[in-house]
Enzyme design. Sequence first.
Site, mmCIF file in Angstrom:
data_model
loop_
_atom_site.group_PDB
_atom_site.id
_atom_site.type_symbol
_atom_site.label_atom_id
_atom_site.label_comp_id
_atom_site.label_asym_id
_atom_site.label_seq_id
_atom_site.Cartn_x
_atom_site.Cartn_y
_atom_site.Cartn_z
ATOM 1 N N ASP A 216 0.866 -1.182 0.000
ATOM 2 C CA ASP A 216 0.000 0.000 0.000
ATOM 3 C C ASP A 216 0.901 1.230 0.000
ATOM 4 O OD1 ASP A 216 -2.268 1.865 0.663
ATOM 5 O OD2 ASP A 216 -3.329 -0.024 0.934
ATOM 6 N N HIS A 239 2.132 1.890 -3.195
ATOM 7 C CA HIS A 239 1.212 2.859 -3.797
ATOM 8 C C HIS A 239 1.764 4.270 -3.767
ATOM 9 C CE1 HIS A 239 -2.576 0.114 -3.080
ATOM 10 N NE2 HIS A 239 -1.608 -0.486 -3.768
#
Length: 397
Positions: A216, A239
């Site tokens: 993430d 991310h």
Amino acid sequence: MKATCFWMLTAILVVGNQAADFNVKKYGAKADGKSDDSKAIENAWKDACKSTNGMSNVVIPKGSYMVGPIKFQGPCISRQITIQADQVKFVAPSDPSKFKSQNAWVVFQNINGLNLIGASFDGQGEIAWSINDCAKTGKCNSLPINLSFNKITNSVIRGITSLDSKLFHMNVLNCKNVTFQHTTIRAPDESLNTDGIHIGRSNGVNITDADIKTGDDCVSLGDGSQQVNIEKVTCGPGHGIAIGSLGKYNKEEPVIGIRVKNCTISNTMNGVRIKTWPASPSAGIARDLHFDNILMNNVSTPILIDQKYCPYNQCKAEIPSRVKISNVSFKNIRGTSANKVAVKLACSEGNPCQGVELSNINLAYTGNNGTATSECANVKPKLIGHLFPPACQLSST
């Protein structure tokens, strides 16, 4: 004679300021990777915490320690506590049910003057990832994070490693004047919701020299993050580095004074982004946000403002975000984009972005169906220096 007295006094002061050592082995820790060493370590901590010596060292010898959940609780009488844990590995229970209602594995709470040195924290998150139902339920806090820093002040966290967390690796909440140096974070890119370092409602947090590979955001900043400096972070997979998400909850605190510089982001879903939810229940503020000297390697959407952030389609995307974004700069950002749209500034229709600057941007598209482009909505950025792709070719107001 005066000189002799001076040196005698100095020696007394030095001896008086020597830290007291609390070795966890003396409290019964086995360090065999099988026995639960939680109580031994907690007991060593409690004695160090209440020491009147002024400075205390919790000494954790080399080895593998099965622990958890475990809490290092303050406030402490000792004005400075060092946890010395070089070549130490802490191992969490792999079964998420062992944590019951607890939302963190290792907790540091209400401590002033903490020095945490060395140590790796293995969350053994593989089972947890397989049962993570965040995408279906929208509830993403049912699993424990690896490390919780809550109400920590005037502290240094140096040389630690977080491995395979079940959820976030580190959560930094209600902290002030805390520095993270030489941090390593590792989890597979398919591990859900394993943000590297998440910061919220904290002031004066510094992150420098971090190497983060996770599933993430490498670093994420929630509401109330103020005067945060992020520098020399290597991110990817993951991310990217994100401010937000913001605007999901009522009466969120402002995000002010964020600086991200001298970072490298590679093979990530996003680069640097600001994300806010539509249909915000109350107004919010995100201002003085600056990104400078960032190298992008094969990054999808290297520069992104997304004020229609709506993961899992669980929101009212047609209602504009009420978070006001202002005084934002993207400077000296270069490298390659995996998406054709390399720069996307999608601001709120109800609260257009103000004071956005793009300066010296050079992002090449790695695909074979044209060159990099940019998109803008509800923003009129200030354009400085060389800009590729040309700024805001497709725009709407």
